[in-house]
Write an enzyme that holds these catalytic residues in place. Structure first.
Site, PDB file in Angstrom:
ATOM      1  N   LYS A   1       0.824  -1.180  -0.189  1.00 45.16           N
ATOM      2  CA  LYS A   1      -0.117  -0.084   0.085  1.00 45.16           C
ATOM      3  C   LYS A   1       0.934   1.423  -0.121  1.00 45.16           C
ATOM      4  CE  LYS A   1      -1.982  -1.228   3.998  1.00 45.16           C
ATOM      5  NZ  LYS A   1      -1.245  -2.595   4.037  1.00 45.16           N
TER       6      LYS A   1
ATOM      7  N   ARG B   1      -9.764   0.419   8.584  1.00 45.13           N
ATOM      8  CA  ARG B   1      -9.699  -0.938   8.950  1.00 45.13           C
ATOM      9  C   ARG B   1     -10.469  -1.592   9.658  1.00 45.13           C
ATOM     10  NH1 ARG B   1      -3.475   0.327   9.015  1.00 45.13           N
ATOM     11  NH2 ARG B   1      -2.361  -1.624   9.284  1.00 45.13           N
TER      12      ARG B   1
ATOM     13  N   ARG C   1      11.762  -5.370   5.460  1.00 40.77           N
ATOM     14  CA  ARG C   1      11.295  -3.928   4.816  1.00 40.77           C
ATOM     15  C   ARG C   1      12.166  -2.764   5.728  1.00 40.77           C
ATOM     16  NH1 ARG C   1       5.238  -1.760   5.576  1.00 40.77           N
ATOM     17  NH2 ARG C   1       5.284  -2.576   7.663  1.00 40.77           N
TER      18      ARG C   1
ATOM     19  N   ARG D   1      10.859  -0.497  11.342  1.00 39.94           N
ATOM     20  CA  ARG D   1       9.733  -0.510  12.192  1.00 39.94           C
ATOM     21  C   ARG D   1       9.839  -1.315  13.591  1.00 39.94           C
ATOM     22  NH1 ARG D   1       4.420   0.161   8.612  1.00 39.94           N
ATOM     23  NH2 ARG D   1       3.517  -0.895  10.575  1.00 39.94           N
TER      24      ARG D   1
ATOM     25  N   ARG E   1      -0.857  -8.844  13.730  1.00 42.75           N
ATOM     26  CA  ARG E   1      -1.365  -8.081  12.525  1.00 42.75           C
ATOM     27  C   ARG E   1      -2.074  -8.542  11.498  1.00 42.75           C
ATOM     28  NH1 ARG E   1       4.390  -5.506  11.359  1.00 42.75           N
ATOM     29  NH2 ARG E   1       3.214  -3.968   9.832  1.00 42.75           N
TER      30      ARG E   1
HETATM   31  P1  ADP Z   1       2.287  -1.916   3.157  1.00 44.10           P
HETATM   32  O1  ADP Z   1       2.294  -0.167   3.286  1.00 44.10           O
HETATM   33  O2  ADP Z   1       0.945  -2.516   2.584  1.00 44.10           O
HETATM   34  O3  ADP Z   1       2.365  -2.201   4.578  1.00 44.10           O
HETATM   35  P2  ADP Z   1       4.962  -1.388   1.855  1.00 44.10           P
HETATM   36  O4  ADP Z   1       4.460  -0.911   0.682  1.00 44.10           O
HETATM   37  O5  ADP Z   1       5.470  -0.880   2.961  1.00 44.10           O
HETATM   38  O6  ADP Z   1       3.366  -2.326   2.251  1.00 44.10           O
HETATM   39  O7  ADP Z   1       5.630  -2.791   1.261  1.00 44.10           O
HETATM   40  C1  ADP Z   1       6.069  -3.847   2.183  1.00 44.10           C
HETATM   41  C2  ADP Z   1       7.583  -4.337   1.729  1.00 44.10           C
HETATM   42  O8  ADP Z   1       7.079  -4.934   0.408  1.00 44.10           O
HETATM   43  C3  ADP Z   1       8.664  -3.141   1.176  1.00 44.10           C
HETATM   44  O9  ADP Z   1       9.733  -3.835   1.644  1.00 44.10           O
HETATM   45  C4  ADP Z   1       8.399  -3.154   0.009  1.00 44.10           C
HETATM   46  O10 ADP Z   1       9.579  -2.756  -0.725  1.00 44.10           O
HETATM   47  C5  ADP Z   1       7.895  -4.500  -0.737  1.00 44.10           C
HETATM   48  N1  ADP Z   1       7.136  -4.620  -1.699  1.00 44.10           N
HETATM   49  C6  ADP Z   1       6.001  -3.521  -1.994  1.00 44.10           C
HETATM   50  N2  ADP Z   1       5.681  -3.913  -3.207  1.00 44.10           N
HETATM   51  C7  ADP Z   1       6.262  -4.920  -3.820  1.00 44.10           C
HETATM   52  C8  ADP Z   1       5.940  -5.663  -4.802  1.00 44.10           C
HETATM   53  N3  ADP Z   1       4.945  -5.450  -5.915  1.00 44.10           N
HETATM   54  N4  ADP Z   1       6.858  -6.865  -5.113  1.00 44.10           N
HETATM   55  C9  ADP Z   1       7.791  -7.080  -4.099  1.00 44.10           C
HETATM   56  N5  ADP Z   1       8.115  -6.360  -3.075  1.00 44.10           N
HETATM   57  C10 ADP Z   1       7.254  -5.398  -2.827  1.00 44.10           C
HETATM   58  P1  AMP Z   2       0.323   0.436   9.172  1.00 43.79           P
HETATM   59  O1  AMP Z   2       1.581   1.583   8.955  1.00 43.79           O
HETATM   60  O2  AMP Z   2      -0.771   0.809   8.407  1.00 43.79           O
HETATM   61  O3  AMP Z   2       1.042  -0.994   8.904  1.00 43.79           O
HETATM   62  O4  AMP Z   2      -0.034   0.460  10.706  1.00 43.79           O
HETATM   63  C1  AMP Z   2       0.692   0.167  11.984  1.00 43.79           C
HETATM   64  C2  AMP Z   2       0.035   0.278  13.184  1.00 43.79           C
HETATM   65  O5  AMP Z   2      -0.756   1.297  13.273  1.00 43.79           O
HETATM   66  C3  AMP Z   2      -1.047  -0.940  13.015  1.00 43.79           C
HETATM   67  O6  AMP Z   2      -0.508  -2.249  13.343  1.00 43.79           O
HETATM   68  C4  AMP Z   2      -2.207  -0.508  14.280  1.00 43.79           C
HETATM   69  O7  AMP Z   2      -1.617  -0.858  15.308  1.00 43.79           O
HETATM   70  C5  AMP Z   2      -2.108   1.024  13.704  1.00 43.79           C
HETATM   71  N1  AMP Z   2      -3.081   1.525  12.705  1.00 43.79           N
HETATM   72  C6  AMP Z   2      -2.650   2.105  11.512  1.00 43.79           C
HETATM   73  N2  AMP Z   2      -3.768   2.462  10.926  1.00 43.79           N
HETATM   74  C7  AMP Z   2      -4.856   2.064  11.682  1.00 43.79           C
HETATM   75  C8  AMP Z   2      -6.352   1.938  11.725  1.00 43.79           C
HETATM   76  N3  AMP Z   2      -6.773   2.367  10.720  1.00 43.79           N
HETATM   77  N4  AMP Z   2      -7.068   1.771  12.669  1.00 43.79           N
HETATM   78  C9  AMP Z   2      -6.329   1.104  13.917  1.00 43.79           C
HETATM   79  N5  AMP Z   2      -5.296   0.996  13.962  1.00 43.79           N
HETATM   80  C10 AMP Z   2      -4.275   1.240  12.996  1.00 43.79           C
END
Ligand code: ADP
Ligand code: AMP
Length: 215
Positions: free
Chosen positions: A13, A88, A127, A161, A172
């Site tokens: 995302k 969410r 990541r 993180r 999660r």
């Molecule tokens: P989210 O925001 O949904 O938690 P991220 O965008 O932070 O996910 O992506 C999680 C990890 O996966 C990062 O290390 C990113 O570089 C990698 N990633 C994202 N999209 C892809 C993809 N299409 N193919 C391979 N790796 C990806």
């Molecule tokens: P994310 O960066 O989206 O992976 O979110 C990291 C953490 O923040 C999650 O595991 C939750 O603890 C909290 N969080 C983020 N967005 C929300 C949401 N919309 N509702 C509840 N908790 C959230």
């Protein structure tokens, strides 16, 4: 154009949101980023949510709906909003519908990035991000060109993180399946849902999102 990016932790995302910001002048509203900023600045709310986030649980609807409500006022004047990690829960989805309605804004689509759990473990445990500009990296699939230095802004403040470990990820994922995945049916029933294969390479996912939104 206002859209929601829906998907499990690690689905891509944030990566896709950054593309949309860069290429279309949209604004990314990530509740995860907002909560992490509150933690770093040490606000009362930040202190209250820290443990919940580290355990991999969801923070209360009230807190995140409040954050989105505040952010939406300034973001809605931009070229469109990307909701990343929000809503969410069904209560959050209803609240978002209400907020958009009050402001006369439309929801133009919901993109579900579908990725299987095994790939998520690999993505999350590899990541890291730039603490300065937010660029998202991965140890194996997207390392920095120069070790320890962000490709985009040159910062050496590369961060992992606290919740990007296998234990927290399991929790999660459980939260995602229990509380967030019902949103797939919710938006499907409203005719807003587009499912995209999140396992494809980043550029292909980007193209599939553009095709789904016909924009
Ligand atoms: P989210 O925001 O949904 O938690 P991220 O965008 O932070 O996910 O992506 C999680 C990890 O996966 C990062 O290390 C990113 O570089 C990698 N990633 C994202 N999209 C892809 C993809 N299409 N193919 C391979 N790796 C990806
Ligand atoms: P994310 O960066 O989206 O992976 O979110 C990291 C953490 O923040 C999650 O595991 C939750 O603890 C909290 N969080 C983020 N967005 C929300 C949401 N919309 N509702 C509840 N908790 C959230």
């Amino acid at each position: 154009m206002n859209i929601i990016l829906l998907g499990a932790p690690g689905a891509g995302k944030g990566t896709q949101a950054r593309n949309l910001v860069e290429k279309r002048g949209m604004v990314q509203l990530s509740t995860g980023d907002m909560l992490r900023a509150a933690r770093t600045s040490g606000t009362e709310m930040g202190k209250r949510v820290a443990e919940v986030m580290d355990r991999g649980e969801l923070v209360t609807d009230e807190i995140v709906i409040g954050l989105i409500g505040e952010a939406l006022d300034s973001a809605s004047a931009s070229g469109g909003v990307i909701f990343d990690g929000f809503p969410r829960t069904l209560a959050q989805a209803d609240a978002l519908g209400g907020l958009l309605g009050e402001k006369g804004l439309a929801l133009d689509g919901v993109i579900e990035l579908r990725v299987d759990d095994e790939a998520l473990v690999d993505r999350i445990t590899g990541r890291f991000t730039c603490g300065n500009c937010g660029e998202v990296y991965h140890d194996r699939t997207k390392p920095t060109k120069v070790a320890g230095q962000c490709d985009v802004c040159g910062s050496t403040d590369l961060q992992r993180r606290a919740d990007d470990n296998e234990d927290s990820l399991r929790q999660r994922l459980m939260e995602y399946y229990k509380k967030t995945s019902p949103l797939i049916g919710y938006y499907h029933a409203k005719g807003d849902l587009h499912v995209v294969d999140g396992l494809a390479p980043v550029a292909e996912v980007e193209a599939a999102i553009a095709a789904a939104l016909k924009a």
